[in-house]
Enzyme design. Structure first.
Site, mmCIF file in Angstrom:
data_model
loop_
_atom_site.group_PDB
_atom_site.id
_atom_site.type_symbol
_atom_site.label_atom_id
_atom_site.label_comp_id
_atom_site.label_asym_id
_atom_site.label_seq_id
_atom_site.Cartn_x
_atom_site.Cartn_y
_atom_site.Cartn_z
ATOM 1 N N LYS B 77 37.122 31.318 53.490
ATOM 2 C CA LYS B 77 36.946 32.722 53.117
ATOM 3 C C LYS B 77 37.222 32.869 51.624
ATOM 4 O O LYS B 77 38.179 32.277 51.101
ATOM 5 C CB LYS B 77 37.928 33.583 53.925
ATOM 6 C CG LYS B 77 37.773 35.085 53.735
ATOM 7 C CD LYS B 77 38.754 35.843 54.646
ATOM 8 C CE LYS B 77 38.556 37.351 54.602
ATOM 9 N NZ LYS B 77 39.466 38.062 55.532
ATOM 10 N N SER B 152 37.190 41.572 58.333
ATOM 11 C CA SER B 152 36.646 41.244 57.037
ATOM 12 C C SER B 152 36.174 39.794 56.883
ATOM 13 O O SER B 152 35.408 39.498 55.971
ATOM 14 C CB SER B 152 37.698 41.517 55.965
ATOM 15 O OG SER B 152 38.800 40.645 56.103
ATOM 16 N N SER B 176 41.028 40.915 61.172
ATOM 17 C CA SER B 176 39.956 40.357 60.352
ATOM 18 C C SER B 176 39.538 38.926 60.685
ATOM 19 O O SER B 176 38.530 38.444 60.174
ATOM 20 C CB SER B 176 40.347 40.419 58.868
ATOM 21 O OG SER B 176 40.146 41.724 58.382
#
Lengths: 98, 485, 489
Positions: B77, B152, B176
């Site tokens: 990420k 996210s 997330s």
């Protein structure tokens, strides 16, 4: 407190604290959005829980201190590598101003 | 083309191929890079891919007799700092920023011999549930390109679902990892707070977030969690896991008691999600488990508490983006104007929203009514879980109340967006672990099951997850992503 | 208390906020060296520069030293303390928040006594640990820039230096007492080795909260804050100037504004630092990246038990031993000198004689040669040998001073050796002195006549002549006795 409505002046005050330069359209939109979010958040305002201790930390205490051992810092070129406006030995900023 | 079919390839299987000499890490990495080239234009899950760098890292692993995971590719990420590789947090304000060190979890990955394929898209500073709040454009769900992948960590989910990485790391502040895993038909683990280092993770809400694995199988998730769950001297809140993480085998659930907070399921849960959830309860019973009701009365206040605490912490965490030492600067005649212009230009609307909420909630006159009150609710939510775990081994809930929603559907309604996290947020507020795993399909989209356990119960959660996984027999490859599709 | 500041029916109300930089090896929240004076931006890391993802980890030694200071100042030490974020945007604050402490400081309330005949006590509110800010170097006008638009360059070396902020209640009643209190507090921190407390280098900084009120009133007037006075003299003068300014305002019927002021010692004037920005709203909240710091009673007792003798206790001890207050105060506040004194007194067996030497010859030599007591070539052992020669009558005071100078000049010399080489031993025998007296009396018949005629003060002249005749070595006491006897016979 559920009737909280943020005025444009309040939005500008909060934005000033947060150093967000908002234009008028953003002030208007954020005022609306924050009012609706705060209306939801305010559902906890009336809970009779004044005697409940707040959770201030994510976990129980642990031995989290660091021994006092010094290690060299970064080479200066690494420290300055990402600077938007570096000088020979530091980070340049505009005047503090009025 | 390399000839290796990476679609649906588990990390464990990739590891087996590498160790058996069936392929090199370079060949495997090239196969993923080919796959990325083929589909990421549609999915838009990667923000940064450096093929030469990845292949060089793969060759380096091929050159040494590495550990078990040596040479297995991974995606990170773009909230995780990567030394000498651009890291943006999905924000304009960090455009061009190049970290001077790796996040601890990335360093652990490098030590294990993992080969980075690139950095994945996310909601700006991890604030969002759809990856639409990325400054670099939305990621699309490989199960349906008109829908969001969740967020996210939407990019980290989409790359795995699309066969563009065997696994990935995400971060979870309010759901997330788990919610995008749920939307993309993956396994995602939110670890116990304080067991994975946050050093180098660009901070959103420090007291709520942890890094965790996103994978095709429970065993893969366990393998990756073994790599990252470690003590560190660079995060004062992290002491590592209490016991070594074990890669589980599927088995029965005799002697296990699950709690189900039925009151929480009354409203807002899509019928398909509810149906799949009820089927999982039947599976649990069939495997020998006992199901009982539990109550989590303060959970329903989790959303309100979360939307005070997380923005409050975020408002401070994001103050460092001031145009002085790194990142974007918009020139202005004095410092204050420079700050305001830089932050106005650098942050997107959702980030501004949260900074404003957080600043307001901490400001003079409102601090106690909002911030302290939310901390009290946090205490009660923790107590709810503590009480529940006195009678049950784990709690079952859907991960998300809906399947993946269409791109744009919730963009104009922040509260509706936030509400998608109602089943995940309380877990972060309590600092306890939860595992999300696929739970069949609802109208052709992945449904999900969330298993929540007490602090440091990761091994239990992984073992329970493996049992469900074997019964669900979920096909992790989206139909449109299948070879030849 | 020395005379309180009181004018025209008003009295002074003064409280201090004192920042002490702790002398740890590494910074407060990262392992960068805690060094003063290095090249700009060379002692910095991801934490100092607040890079995304950087996290603070608190320095155990800074916590330990803070607790020691707290114990030395008589503060309560709570079981649990926590760090908080204090938010403000400024280029010297890389995170735009300072990690500080808010409602749970490391050290709680305390009472600090300034001893002496006009002593007083000051209540301490708290002492909390925080991190120092960066340094801004204001650039001169650069070519090509519009006049007045030159900015600053930020040096992050100082950021993260451990700072202990000590806050007092408004218990001080005069500028002089403010200086006396700070002097003793500084000596206490130096005594336990937590900081050099060098005001010029900024390792000790004091702000003063100043107000006036009608004598006898129990309420407080509006206070102003005087920032960063970097010497004891400036502190005293700055507070004095502010009290006069406030009195002037009150007498003119004007309002005192709550504001922050800067004292300019070259002009003796005060200027307001207040910018047009709205009042600060620091939005404190608990630092989520750090866990609370806990103290157990056992470790606290051990820390308290191992504190060195503190200046206040030393003052009491020296006063009780008979030293005058001024001497006791100097020795109490100078740990090095006091250690020297104690060593010397142990060797000579007489604290008062030792104190006279330390305050006299030794201090003059240390000042002249810019040395600390421990650096002096005249060790307590060498000086004690010299004092022994004085005490047993081998040499007189005049010769002793010469021997001391010789000991300074030659680190290898011994007192006895110098006395022998230079023939400095006292001329003390009645015969030897008698010869000298005879010669002097014979040479000064007029003075002898005058003495016998009742002008007794002439004896001083005659003693001086005898001393001169002896080459300064005569035993002055014996000489005077013999001379009187001879003159009255």
């Amino acid at each position: 407190m559920s009737g909280v409505e943020l005025t444009a002046d309040e939005v500008r005050h909060v934005a000033a604290l947060a150093r967000l330069g908002l234009d008028d359209a953003e002030v208007e939109r954020l005022g609306r959005e924050l009012t609706s979010i705060l209306a939801h958040v305010n559902t906890i305002a009336a809970l009779p829980i004044a005697d409940v201790p707040p959770t201030k930390h994510s976990r129980d205490s642990a031995d989290s201190l660091r021994p006092d051992v010094a290690r060299p810092g970064l080479p200066r070129e690494d420290a300055l590598r990402n600077a938007p406006d570096p000088s020979a030995d530091g980070f340049r900023v505009p005047p503090i101003g009025a | 083309m390399s000839g290796i079919d990476v679609i649906g390839l588990t990390a464990e299987r990739a590891m087996g191929m590498l160790r058996a000499g069936e392929c090199t890490s370079e060949e495997l990495t090239q196969a993923y890079l080919d796959r990325i080239a083929a589909v990421d234009g549609d999915v838009h899950a990667y923000l940064h891919v450096d093929a030469e760098r990845s292949l060089a890292a793969a060759r380096a692993q091929d050159a040494v007799a590495g550990d078990a995971l040596s040479g297995v590719p991974i995606a990170y990420k773009d909230l995780l700092s990567t030394k000498d590789v651009p890291t943006t947090a999905g924000s304009r304000i960090l455009e061009g920023f190049v970290p001077i060190d790796d996040a601890d979890v990335v360093a652990r990955g490098n030590e294990a011999g993992l080969v980075s394929l690139g950095k994945t898209n996310l909601d700006e500073f991890a604030m969002g549930s759809s990856t639409e709040h990325s400054a670099y454009g939305p990621t699309r769900n490989p199960w349906d390109l008109t829908r969001v992948p969740g967020g996210s960590s939407g990019g980290s989910a989409a790359v795995v679902a699309a066969g563009c990485a065997p696994w990935s790391l995400g971060t979870d502040t309010g759901g997330s990892i788990r919610q995008p895993a749920a939307f993309c038909g993956l396994v995602g683990l939110m670890p116990t707070y304080g067991t994975v280092s946050r050093f180098g993770v660009i901070a959103f809400a420090s007291s709520l977030e942890q890094v965790g694995p996103m994978a095709l199988t429970v065993r893969d998730a366990a393998l990756l969690h073994q790599v990252i769950a470690r003590d560190t001297d660079r995060d004062a809140t992290c002491t590592g896991p209490r016991e070594p993480i074990v890669v589980p085998d599927a088995g029965r659930l005799d002697g296990i008691t699950f709690g189900v907070p039925r009151a929480e399921l009354e409203e807002g849960v899509e019928p398909g999600i509810r149906a799949r959830f009820d089927e999982s309860l039947a599976i649990a019973t069939a495997l020998g488990a006992t199901i009982v009701d539990v109550e989590l009365p303060y959970s329903r206040h989790g959303l309100a508490a979360y939307y005070v605490i997380a923005p409050a912490e975020a408002s401070a965490n994001l103050s460092r983006f001031d145009g002085v030492r790194y990142g974007l600067r918009v020139d202005a005649p004095d410092v204050r104007s420079m700050y305001e212009a830089t932050r106005d230009a650098g942050f997107g609307p959702e980030v501004k929203r949260r900074i404003m909420i957080g600043t307001y909630a901490l400001s003079a006159g409102y601090h106690d009514a909002y911030y302290v009150q939310a901390q009290r609710v946090r205490t009660l939510i923790r107590q709810d879980f503590d009480t529940a775990f006195q009678g049950v081994d784990a709690i079952l809930l859907p991960t998300a109340p809906t399947t993946a929603f269409p791109i744009g559907a919730r963009l104009d309604d922040p509260l509706a967006m936030y509400a998608n996290d109602i089943f995940t947020l309380p877990v972060n507020l309590a600092g306890i672990p939860a595992l999300s795993l696929p739970n069949g399909l609802s109208d052709g989209l992945p449904s999900s099951l969330q298993i929540i356990g007490p602090a440091h119960s990761e091994n239990l959660l992984l073992r329970l997850g493996a049992a469900f996984e074997a019964e669900h027999a979920f096909d992790v490859v989206p139909p449109s992503m299948r070879s030849g599709a | 208390m020395s005379a309180p500041w009181q004018r025209d029916g008003y009295e002074a109300v003064i409280g201090l906020e004192i920042h002490v930089q702790l002398n740890t090896a590494s910074k407060m929240f990262c392992s960068c060296p805690n060094n003063f004076g290095d090249e700009p931006n060379t002692n910095v890391c991801m934490v100092c520069l607040a890079h995304p993802g950087a996290l603070p980890v608190a320095n155990a030694e800074a916590v330990r030293q803070s607790v020691r200071v707290g114990l030395a100042l008589g503060c309560q030490i709570p079981d649990v303390s926590e760090f908080s974020r204090k938010q403000y945007f400024y280029p010297d604050s890389p995170k735009a928040y300072q990690i500080s402490q808010y409602d749970q400081p490391l050290c709680g309330e305390g009472i600090f006594r300034v001893p002496g005949a006009d002593g007083f006590t000051v209540r301490l509110t708290r002492a909390h640990l925080e991190e120092d800010a960066a340094k801004m170097i204001h650039a001169g006008g650069e070519g090509g820039r519009i006049s007045g638009s030159a900015g600053s360059v930020v040096d992050f070396n100082r950021v993260g230096t451990p700072l202990l902020e000590i806050v007092t209640e408004p218990d001080i009643r005069s500028p002089e007492d403010a200086r006396r209190f700070l002097t003793l507090l500084r000596a206490t921190v130096i005594a336990i080795g937590a900081s050099e407390c060098d005001m010029e280098k900024g390792s000790l900084r004091a702000d003063a909260n100043v107000s006036i009120r009608p004598i006898g009133s129990t309420e407080y007037g509006t206070k102003t804050e005087l920032k960063n006075m970097n010497s004891f003299r400036f502190l005293e003068r700055g507070v004095e100037a502010e009290l006069e300014r406030q009195l002037g305002l009150v007498q003119a019927g004007e309002r005192i504004d709550q504001e922050t002021l800067h004292f300019d010692p070259t002009t003796g004037t005060l200027s307001s630092l207040r910018s047009k920005e709205q009042a600060h709203d620091y939005r404190y909240f608990p630092e989520p990246d750090l866990l609370p710091v806990t103290q157990d009673q056992e470790s606290l007792a051990a820390l308290a038990g191992h504190l060195p003798e503190l200046p206040v206790a030393r003052f009491d001890r020296l006063s009780e031993a008979g030293l005058v207050e001024a001497t006791a105060l100097v020795l109490a506040t100078d740990t090095g000198l006091a250690a020297y004194l104690d060593d010397l007194a142990l060797r000579t067996g007489d604290l008062k004689i030792a104190a006279n030497w330390v305050m006299g010859e030794l201090q003059a030599h240390l000042n002249a040669d810019a040395l600390s007591a421990v650096q002096s070539p005249v060790t307590p052992e060498r000086l004690a040998a010299l004092i022994a020669l004085v005490v047993d009558g081998t040499i007189n005071q005049t010769a002793a001073k010469e021997v001391f100078a010789a000991l300074v000049a030659d680190p290898a010399a011994t007192a006895a050796g110098v006395v022998q080489d230079r023939n400095l031993a006292q001329v003390g025998g009645d015969d030897a002195l008698g010869e000298i007296i005879d010669a002097v009396l014979a040479a000064h018949p007029d003075e002898v006549e005058a003495f016998r005629g009742g002008r007794e003060q002439v004896i001083g002249f005659l003693v001086g002549q005898c001393m001169k005749q002896s080459g300064g070595r005569a035993d002055a006491k014996a000489l005077q006795g013999l001379l009187r006897a001879r003159l009255s016979s």
